[in-house]
Write a protein that holds these residues in place. Sequence first.
Motif, PDB file in Angstrom:
ATOM      1  N   LEU A 160       0.836  -1.205   0.000  1.00  0.00           N
ATOM      2  CA  LEU A 160       0.000   0.000   0.000  1.00  0.00           C
ATOM      3  C   LEU A 160       0.871   1.255   0.000  1.00  0.00           C
ATOM      4  O   LEU A 160       0.564   2.248  -0.660  1.00  0.00           O
ATOM      5  CB  LEU A 160      -0.959  -0.009   1.203  1.00  0.00           C
ATOM      6  CG  LEU A 160      -2.012  -1.139   1.176  1.00  0.00           C
ATOM      7  CD1 LEU A 160      -2.894  -1.097   2.415  1.00  0.00           C
ATOM      8  CD2 LEU A 160      -2.877  -1.087  -0.088  1.00  0.00           C
ATOM      9  N   ASP A 161       1.992   1.171   0.708  1.00  0.00           N
ATOM     10  CA  ASP A 161       2.961   2.274   0.724  1.00  0.00           C
ATOM     11  C   ASP A 161       3.471   2.599  -0.675  1.00  0.00           C
ATOM     12  O   ASP A 161       3.698   3.745  -1.028  1.00  0.00           O
ATOM     13  CB  ASP A 161       4.184   1.841   1.544  1.00  0.00           C
ATOM     14  CG  ASP A 161       4.282   2.621   2.837  1.00  0.00           C
ATOM     15  OD1 ASP A 161       3.272   3.250   3.195  1.00  0.00           O
ATOM     16  OD2 ASP A 161       5.365   2.577   3.457  1.00  0.00           O
ATOM     17  N   ARG A 162       3.676   1.531  -1.447  1.00  0.00           N
ATOM     18  CA  ARG A 162       4.180   1.700  -2.819  1.00  0.00           C
ATOM     19  C   ARG A 162       3.087   2.193  -3.754  1.00  0.00           C
ATOM     20  O   ARG A 162       3.342   2.538  -4.890  1.00  0.00           O
ATOM     21  CB  ARG A 162       4.667   0.341  -3.359  1.00  0.00           C
ATOM     22  CG  ARG A 162       6.106   0.009  -3.093  1.00  0.00           C
ATOM     23  CD  ARG A 162       6.584  -1.085  -4.046  1.00  0.00           C
ATOM     24  NE  ARG A 162       5.718  -2.242  -4.016  1.00  0.00           N
ATOM     25  CZ  ARG A 162       5.897  -3.289  -3.217  1.00  0.00           C
ATOM     26  NH1 ARG A 162       6.910  -3.311  -2.386  1.00  0.00           N
ATOM     27  NH2 ARG A 162       5.065  -4.312  -3.255  1.00  0.00           N
ATOM     28  N   GLY A 163       1.838   2.151  -3.276  1.00  0.00           N
ATOM     29  CA  GLY A 163       0.725   2.587  -4.115  1.00  0.00           C
ATOM     30  C   GLY A 163       0.111   1.449  -4.924  1.00  0.00           C
ATOM     31  O   GLY A 163      -0.663   1.678  -5.848  1.00  0.00           O
ATOM     32  N   ASP A 164       0.463   0.176  -4.591  1.00  0.00           N
ATOM     33  CA  ASP A 164      -0.125  -0.964  -5.311  1.00  0.00           C
ATOM     34  C   ASP A 164      -1.606  -1.071  -4.978  1.00  0.00           C
ATOM     35  O   ASP A 164      -2.010  -0.802  -3.853  1.00  0.00           O
ATOM     36  CB  ASP A 164       0.538  -2.290  -4.875  1.00  0.00           C
ATOM     37  CG  ASP A 164       2.006  -2.354  -5.262  1.00  0.00           C
ATOM     38  OD1 ASP A 164       2.476  -1.407  -5.919  1.00  0.00           O
ATOM     39  OD2 ASP A 164       2.677  -3.331  -4.886  1.00  0.00           O
ATOM     40  N   GLU A 165      -2.387  -1.486  -5.977  1.00  0.00           N
ATOM     41  CA  GLU A 165      -3.814  -1.721  -5.702  1.00  0.00           C
ATOM     42  C   GLU A 165      -3.985  -3.182  -5.356  1.00  0.00           C
ATOM     43  O   GLU A 165      -4.098  -4.042  -6.216  1.00  0.00           O
ATOM     44  CB  GLU A 165      -4.645  -1.354  -6.931  1.00  0.00           C
ATOM     45  CG  GLU A 165      -4.706   0.140  -7.108  1.00  0.00           C
ATOM     46  CD  GLU A 165      -5.652   0.566  -8.203  1.00  0.00           C
ATOM     47  OE1 GLU A 165      -6.350  -0.288  -8.771  1.00  0.00           O
ATOM     48  OE2 GLU A 165      -5.661   1.778  -8.479  1.00  0.00           O
ATOM     49  N   ILE A 166      -3.982  -3.465  -4.071  1.00  0.00           N
ATOM     50  CA  ILE A 166      -4.018  -4.857  -3.628  1.00  0.00           C
ATOM     51  C   ILE A 166      -4.721  -4.905  -2.277  1.00  0.00           C
ATOM     52  O   ILE A 166      -4.658  -3.927  -1.516  1.00  0.00           O
ATOM     53  CB  ILE A 166      -2.566  -5.421  -3.560  1.00  0.00           C
ATOM     54  CG1 ILE A 166      -2.550  -6.937  -3.498  1.00  0.00           C
ATOM     55  CG2 ILE A 166      -1.778  -4.810  -2.402  1.00  0.00           C
ATOM     56  CD1 ILE A 166      -1.208  -7.556  -3.850  1.00  0.00           C
ATOM     57  N   ASP A 167      -5.425  -6.005  -1.978  1.00  0.00           N
ATOM     58  CA  ASP A 167      -6.058  -6.101  -0.660  1.00  0.00           C
ATOM     59  C   ASP A 167      -5.452  -7.278   0.127  1.00  0.00           C
ATOM     60  O   ASP A 167      -4.634  -8.030  -0.389  1.00  0.00           O
ATOM     61  CB  ASP A 167      -7.581  -6.203  -0.766  1.00  0.00           C
ATOM     62  CG  ASP A 167      -8.017  -7.437  -1.533  1.00  0.00           C
ATOM     63  OD1 ASP A 167      -7.258  -8.431  -1.554  1.00  0.00           O
ATOM     64  OD2 ASP A 167      -9.112  -7.414  -2.126  1.00  0.00           O
ATOM     65  N   ALA A 168      -5.892  -7.396   1.373  1.00  0.00           N
ATOM     66  CA  ALA A 168      -5.302  -8.388   2.270  1.00  0.00           C
ATOM     67  C   ALA A 168      -5.437  -9.806   1.719  1.00  0.00           C
ATOM     68  O   ALA A 168      -4.512 -10.626   1.852  1.00  0.00           O
ATOM     69  CB  ALA A 168      -5.948  -8.291   3.652  1.00  0.00           C
ATOM     70  N   GLU A 169      -6.578 -10.087   1.087  1.00  0.00           N
ATOM     71  CA  GLU A 169      -6.817 -11.434   0.579  1.00  0.00           C
ATOM     72  C   GLU A 169      -5.830 -11.784  -0.536  1.00  0.00           C
ATOM     73  O   GLU A 169      -5.308 -12.902  -0.598  1.00  0.00           O
ATOM     74  CB  GLU A 169      -8.275 -11.509   0.069  1.00  0.00           C
ATOM     75  CG  GLU A 169      -8.927 -12.865   0.177  1.00  0.00           C
ATOM     76  CD  GLU A 169      -8.579 -13.644   1.445  1.00  0.00           C
ATOM     77  OE1 GLU A 169      -8.601 -13.057   2.553  1.00  0.00           O
ATOM     78  OE2 GLU A 169      -8.269 -14.847   1.319  1.00  0.00           O
ATOM     79  N   GLN A 170      -5.562 -10.789  -1.397  1.00  0.00           N
ATOM     80  CA  GLN A 170      -4.613 -11.037  -2.490  1.00  0.00           C
ATOM     81  C   GLN A 170      -3.198 -11.243  -1.942  1.00  0.00           C
ATOM     82  O   GLN A 170      -2.463 -12.100  -2.414  1.00  0.00           O
ATOM     83  CB  GLN A 170      -4.636  -9.861  -3.474  1.00  0.00           C
ATOM     84  CG  GLN A 170      -5.896  -9.822  -4.322  1.00  0.00           C
ATOM     85  CD  GLN A 170      -6.036  -8.468  -5.025  1.00  0.00           C
ATOM     86  OE1 GLN A 170      -6.030  -7.426  -4.389  1.00  0.00           O
ATOM     87  NE2 GLN A 170      -6.149  -8.501  -6.331  1.00  0.00           N
TER      88      GLN A 170
END
Length: 233
Positions: A160-170
């Motif tokens: 998230l810090d890097r700005g990736d669009e990802i959630d906990a499940e992924q």
Amino acid sequence: MKKIIVTIDGPAGAGKSTTARRVAERLGYIYIDTGAMYRAVTLAALRQGTAMTDHELGELATATEIQMEPGFNGQTVVMNGEDVTKAIRQADVTSNVSQVSTFPSVRRALVLRQRAMGFNGGVVMDGRDIGSVVFPNAQVKVFLVADPEERIRRRLAEALDRGDEIDAEQVRNQIMGRDKLDSERADSPLVKPDGATEIDTTRLTIDDQVEQILAMVHSYQKTYDLVSKYGNF
Ligand code: DC
């Protein structure tokens, strides 16, 4: 002081790279992130559309120039003259790197270079097989572990810090998938190396981890100095 080799192995999210970088800084050693080397080969393979076979990937790994340079904010990774520090952390590289790392020819090509990089000592090297395969006789060997939930939390925060669009499940699926591939592969799987000291970082601060490892290094060096001075006792 005797310049030694410190190996730090463990699964994704156990705290290897931050810990290894700080230990290296404190000792004035070079930090080598071997995962970045596997990531660089994976990036090259994805870009060139290399077939995922042992032969093709082995040739690619041998032909790919990889330089690791200490930078302001961690280490800069240069692949065939191009700064790929950011590119090797992209999601497509992360989801393919464990697969690429299973191929023995890729491992042979990179292990050879890692041995050359550590030959003179004065290095802290992190990865999955450093204490077991690359430098089984390293003076200080560490195996970092942490609860899976904590490792997922750390990796999600980084992404998230890097700005990736990802959630906990992924992130959970990625980490579980990589753990499985890394520890079940036939060639140099992730294991606790013989003689390594296991440190569970779930509830430790980075400072605690760093101090524990520095204490091991200093203890080795102290005895080494005494033995060099007075012989065995
Ligand atoms: O540490 P990392 O997440 O950047 O590592 C990426 C992958 O590279 C990891 O999932 C397995 C592989 N790897 C390896 O097989 N051997 C190493 N010594 C380091 C990494």
